[in-house]
Design an enzyme around this catalytic site. Structure first.
Site, mmCIF file in Angstrom:
data_model
loop_
_atom_site.group_PDB
_atom_site.id
_atom_site.type_symbol
_atom_site.label_atom_id
_atom_site.label_comp_id
_atom_site.label_asym_id
_atom_site.label_seq_id
_atom_site.Cartn_x
_atom_site.Cartn_y
_atom_site.Cartn_z
ATOM 1 C CE LYS A 135 -3.265 3.275 0.572
ATOM 2 N NZ LYS A 135 -4.100 3.650 0.703
ATOM 3 C CG HIS A 167 8.542 4.910 -25.134
ATOM 4 N ND1 HIS A 167 8.029 3.965 -24.838
ATOM 5 C CD2 HIS A 167 9.465 4.768 -25.892
ATOM 6 C CE1 HIS A 167 8.803 3.342 -24.908
ATOM 7 N NE2 HIS A 167 9.926 3.527 -25.693
ATOM 8 C CB CYS A 183 -3.448 8.763 0.415
ATOM 9 S SG CYS A 183 -5.035 9.025 0.832
ATOM 10 C CE1 TYR A 219 -8.072 14.558 -1.244
ATOM 11 C CE2 TYR A 219 -6.213 14.754 -2.823
ATOM 12 C CZ TYR A 219 -7.505 14.402 -2.390
ATOM 13 O OH TYR A 219 -7.860 12.929 -3.014
HETATM 14 N N1 SAJ Z 1 -1.362 15.520 -8.831
HETATM 15 C C1 SAJ Z 1 -0.857 15.814 -9.539
HETATM 16 N N2 SAJ Z 1 -0.738 15.495 -11.152
HETATM 17 C C2 SAJ Z 1 -1.273 14.043 -11.477
HETATM 18 C C3 SAJ Z 1 -2.000 13.468 -10.454
HETATM 19 C C4 SAJ Z 1 -1.750 14.233 -9.131
HETATM 20 O O1 SAJ Z 1 0.012 16.630 -9.387
HETATM 21 O O2 SAJ Z 1 -0.886 14.002 -12.705
HETATM 22 C C5 SAJ Z 1 -2.066 16.406 -7.847
HETATM 23 C C6 SAJ Z 1 -3.515 15.550 -7.406
HETATM 24 O O3 SAJ Z 1 -3.750 17.421 -7.926
HETATM 25 C C7 SAJ Z 1 -3.573 15.871 -5.522
HETATM 26 C C8 SAJ Z 1 -2.775 15.264 -5.506
HETATM 27 O O4 SAJ Z 1 -1.818 14.652 -6.793
HETATM 28 O O5 SAJ Z 1 -3.123 17.367 -5.066
HETATM 29 C C9 SAJ Z 1 -3.049 12.896 -5.142
HETATM 30 O O6 SAJ Z 1 -4.246 12.904 -5.967
HETATM 31 P P1 SAJ Z 1 -4.275 11.994 -6.526
HETATM 32 O O7 SAJ Z 1 -5.410 11.582 -7.518
HETATM 33 O O8 SAJ Z 1 -3.291 11.381 -7.187
HETATM 34 O O9 SAJ Z 1 -4.628 11.111 -5.201
HETATM 35 P P2 SAJ Z 1 -5.477 11.307 -3.616
HETATM 36 O O10 SAJ Z 1 -4.651 11.609 -2.812
HETATM 37 O O11 SAJ Z 1 -7.084 11.524 -4.335
HETATM 38 O O12 SAJ Z 1 -5.665 9.198 -3.391
HETATM 39 C C10 SAJ Z 1 -4.474 8.098 -3.640
HETATM 40 C C11 SAJ Z 1 -4.253 7.303 -4.650
HETATM 41 N N3 SAJ Z 1 -3.124 5.981 -4.483
HETATM 42 C C12 SAJ Z 1 -3.205 5.827 -6.239
HETATM 43 O O13 SAJ Z 1 -3.063 6.578 -6.786
HETATM 44 C C13 SAJ Z 1 -1.463 5.360 -5.760
HETATM 45 C C14 SAJ Z 1 -6.030 6.733 -4.226
HETATM 46 O O14 SAJ Z 1 -6.041 5.146 -4.750
HETATM 47 C C15 SAJ Z 1 -5.493 5.679 -2.744
HETATM 48 O O15 SAJ Z 1 -6.838 4.945 -1.755
HETATM 49 C C16 SAJ Z 1 -5.241 6.645 -1.720
HETATM 50 O O16 SAJ Z 1 -4.111 7.794 -2.491
HETATM 51 C C17 SAJ Z 1 -5.562 7.293 0.049
HETATM 52 O O17 SAJ Z 1 -6.255 6.360 0.197
HETATM 53 O O18 SAJ Z 1 -4.300 5.945 -0.286
#
Ligand code: SAJ
Length: 406
Positions: free
Chosen positions: A201, A239, A255, A314
């Site tokens: 995880k 790619h 997270c 966020y």
């Molecule tokens: N973000 C970027 N660029 C991207 C993707 C995201 O800057 O290309 C930013 C988002 O805006 C945000 C942060 O990253 O601020 C996190 O957002 P996210 O959508 O990537 O993830 P979370 O935190 O909402 O949810 C994550 C997920 N983990 C993964 O995809 C590996 C989710 O599946 C988990 O269940 C969750 O963490 C958790 O509870 O652990």
């Protein structure tokens, strides 16, 4: 009977979906407001599909209480922050939940930890505590780790469809818990040991943090070298073995911006890329602030109070502001003694920052420069309304020729 402990972003949907699928569930939270609201039919956050699920669960008899219950299975879904100075996982909420479970549970009960923890935590902290209290794990009580994987914004869909990993000390107990999750989850559920499930995880969220940090570093390099980072990532991703995520104003949420720290805290000196990624992502609000200042110079704008920050959450289309890049940006501004900017978010009704607006038109009326920090659907649908503004688009949602970008 299942007693779900913690009725927040993860515990509540999990309790609801289990109840809706026919399991007898009581949801417990020590916050009496949350419990009373749920009893009165109110959910404390919004999420696609959660209302329907709530009514489905109510029909099947889900109950809510501030009291821990006698149950066959306990599911613990409480927050696990990191300790600021050591970066290690803070297990206080888990330990509190487990100590309350011990007060009511009967022999043979299963305690499933859903909260994210660093590898080894369940054995080192939870198991040791239970044994100090005089129970024999594997006989009197059973420990399981079933880390959640659902993404805010798509939680209900992902609860039903994601594959999951379940770690158990005893294979028969693992199978029993898997059967419970199978009652609503169409994905595959893999059984393993607890430490592997814990690490898996943390690795998933760390992988995403590093990938985003790479994109953010590319954004900085491309800004310095006068290149278009979005076009470069788009082309590189053609790619077959490249999949770079998107740069943005920083990484928030409870997270991705938290879990990688557990590895830094537990393995200092080894977690090098992980630490670098955290630092890069944490530096992005400051980078946005520098862009704002460059744009103000270029546009000969002097009045800070004519700057508007769009979005406090966020990420897009959620109402969660924990660790949000906008809050980090506001903190940066405070450090630079820059005050007076206007802020607006359609999903945040409560007052969380100064000069917060609750209506898009009023907000737009009072600003010249809009900094898009979050790509909510609302702003994508209202591009026409900002066409005369100076725009800093940190989420790449505007036409390239209509806005400044990262
Ligand atoms: N973000 C970027 N660029 C991207 C993707 C995201 O800057 O290309 C930013 C988002 O805006 C945000 C942060 O990253 O601020 C996190 O957002 P996210 O959508 O990537 O993830 P979370 O935190 O909402 O949810 C994550 C997920 N983990 C993964 O995809 C590996 C989710 O599946 C988990 O269940 C969750 O963490 C958790 O509870 O652990």
């Amino acid at each position: 009977m299942v007693n779900v402990i913690g009725l927040g972003y993860i515990g509540l949907p999990t309790a609801l979906i289990m109840a809706e699928s026919g399991t007898k569930v009581v949801g417990t939270d020590n916050n009496s407001k949350v419990v009373n609201d749920l009893k009165a039919g109110k959910i404390s956050f919004s999420e696609d599909g959660i209302e329907e699920l709530f009514y489905g669960a109510l029909k099947k008899g889900i109950e809510f209480s501030t009291e821990y219950q006698k149950a066959d299975i306990y599911i613990v879904a409480v927050p696990t922050p990191y300790i600021k100075h050591s970066k290690k996982v803070d297990t206080a909420y888990i330990m509190d939940a487990v100590s309350h479970i011990l007060e009511v549970c009967e022999s043979g009960a299963v305690i499933v930890i859903e909260s994210t923890v660093s590898p080894g935590t369940i054995s080192k902290s939870v198991r040791s505590f239970i044994e100090e209290e005089g129970y024999v794990c594997g006989e009197d009580l059973h420990l399981v780790h079933a880390p959640e994987r659902i993404i805010p914004g798509r939680m209900i869909t992902e609860l039903r469809s994601n594959n999951r990993t379940i770690g158990a000390e005893d294979i028969a107990i693992g199978r029993r818990v898997r059967a419970l999750y199978k009652s609503f989850c169409k994905g595959e559920i893999f059984l393993t040991d607890i430490k592997t499930a814990e690490m898996t995880k943390v690795v998933e969220n760390t992988y995403r943090d590093i990938n985003i940090a790479f994109a953010n570093e590319l954004a900085k390099i491309c800004r310095a070298g006068d290149m278009d980072v979005y076009e470069i990532i788009r082309l590189a991703n053609m790619h077959p073995r490249v999949n770079i995520l998107s740069p943005g104003p920083g990484v928030g949420g409870h997270c991705i911006s938290v879990d990688p720290w557990f590895l830094v805290g537990d393995y200092p000196g080894l977690a090098n890329i992980i630490l670098a990624a955290r630092k890069i992502n944490d530096s992005m609000p400051e980078f946005v602030l520098n862009r704002v200042s460059e744009i103000m110079d270029a546009e000969k704008l002097q009045d800070i109070s004519r700057i508007g920050i769009y979005g406090i959450t966020y990420k897009e289309n959620v109402d969660d502001v924990r660790e949000s890049p906008t809050l980090q940006l506001m903190e940066c501004m405070r450090r630079h003694l820059a005050s007076g900017v206007k802020v607006y978010d359609p999903n945040v009704g409560r007052e969380v920052v100064e000069n917060q607006y609750h209506e898009l038109d009023a907000f737009l009326n009072d600003i010249d420069l809009i900094v898009i920090m979050v790509g909510h659907d609302e702003i994508i649908e209202n591009m026409e309304k900002i066409k005369d503004k100076i725009i800093l688009d940190t989420r790449n949602i505007c036409r390239a020729d209509a806005a400044y970008r990262l």
